[in-house]
Design an enzyme around this catalytic site. Sequence first.
Site, PDB file in Angstrom:
ATOM      1  N   HIS A  51       0.856  -1.179   0.000  1.00  0.00           N
ATOM      2  CA  HIS A  51       0.000   0.000   0.000  1.00  0.00           C
ATOM      3  C   HIS A  51       0.896   1.234   0.000  1.00  0.00           C
ATOM      4  O   HIS A  51       2.090   1.147   0.257  1.00  0.00           O
ATOM      5  CB  HIS A  51      -0.994   0.008   1.166  1.00  0.00           C
ATOM      6  CG  HIS A  51      -0.397   0.317   2.493  1.00  0.00           C
ATOM      7  ND1 HIS A  51       0.216  -0.632   3.285  1.00  0.00           N
ATOM      8  CD2 HIS A  51      -0.299   1.482   3.176  1.00  0.00           C
ATOM      9  CE1 HIS A  51       0.648  -0.056   4.399  1.00  0.00           C
ATOM     10  NE2 HIS A  51       0.359   1.230   4.357  1.00  0.00           N
ATOM     11  N   TYR A 119       4.513   2.069  14.242  1.00  0.00           N
ATOM     12  CA  TYR A 119       4.722   3.019  13.156  1.00  0.00           C
ATOM     13  C   TYR A 119       4.127   4.369  13.487  1.00  0.00           C
ATOM     14  O   TYR A 119       3.140   4.483  14.203  1.00  0.00           O
ATOM     15  CB  TYR A 119       4.229   2.473  11.813  1.00  0.00           C
ATOM     16  CG  TYR A 119       2.787   2.073  11.737  1.00  0.00           C
ATOM     17  CD1 TYR A 119       1.829   2.932  11.207  1.00  0.00           C
ATOM     18  CD2 TYR A 119       2.378   0.820  12.175  1.00  0.00           C
ATOM     19  CE1 TYR A 119       0.493   2.555  11.126  1.00  0.00           C
ATOM     20  CE2 TYR A 119       1.047   0.441  12.098  1.00  0.00           C
ATOM     21  CZ  TYR A 119       0.113   1.315  11.567  1.00  0.00           C
ATOM     22  OH  TYR A 119      -1.209   0.943  11.499  1.00  0.00           O
TER      23      TYR A 119
END
Length: 151
Positions: A51, A119
């Site tokens: 992605h 993240y």
Amino acid sequence: MIQGVEIKKLVRHSDDRGFFMEILRDDDKLLKNFGQASLSKSYPGVIKAFHYHKKQDDIWFFPAGNAQVVLYDVREESPTKGETNVFYLGEDNPQILLIPVGVAHGYRVLGSSPAIIVYFTSQSYDPADPDEYRIPWDDSEINFDWSTKNR
């Protein structure tokens, strides 16, 4: 290396009690803006790919387990368009990886233990307008071979 991608080696300060390690600092100047911090767990052999984002940068860190991280530059205007980079991140190689806007990314969990990814993004996730564009893990244009190369 793909234009705009950066990697920062992390330093562990160890003693008889364990260790301390900084992950990301504001003076690293890696994120243009702080949006969100997230955590995900993936099981051995799992591939999560691909992605990319049109608005946000990502910084990836794997504090537990190990992963093969694959980046592919899909930016039309980039001098590195179509280039692939591979990184091995995790507890055996503590680093953070800056993934800029327009660079497709994914990973495969290596070994027999789950991988944890923390993240950081430069924007918060908006479920009404998600900045996430999917490409199949086996996309023929990227043409990445996810198999382990036994040597």
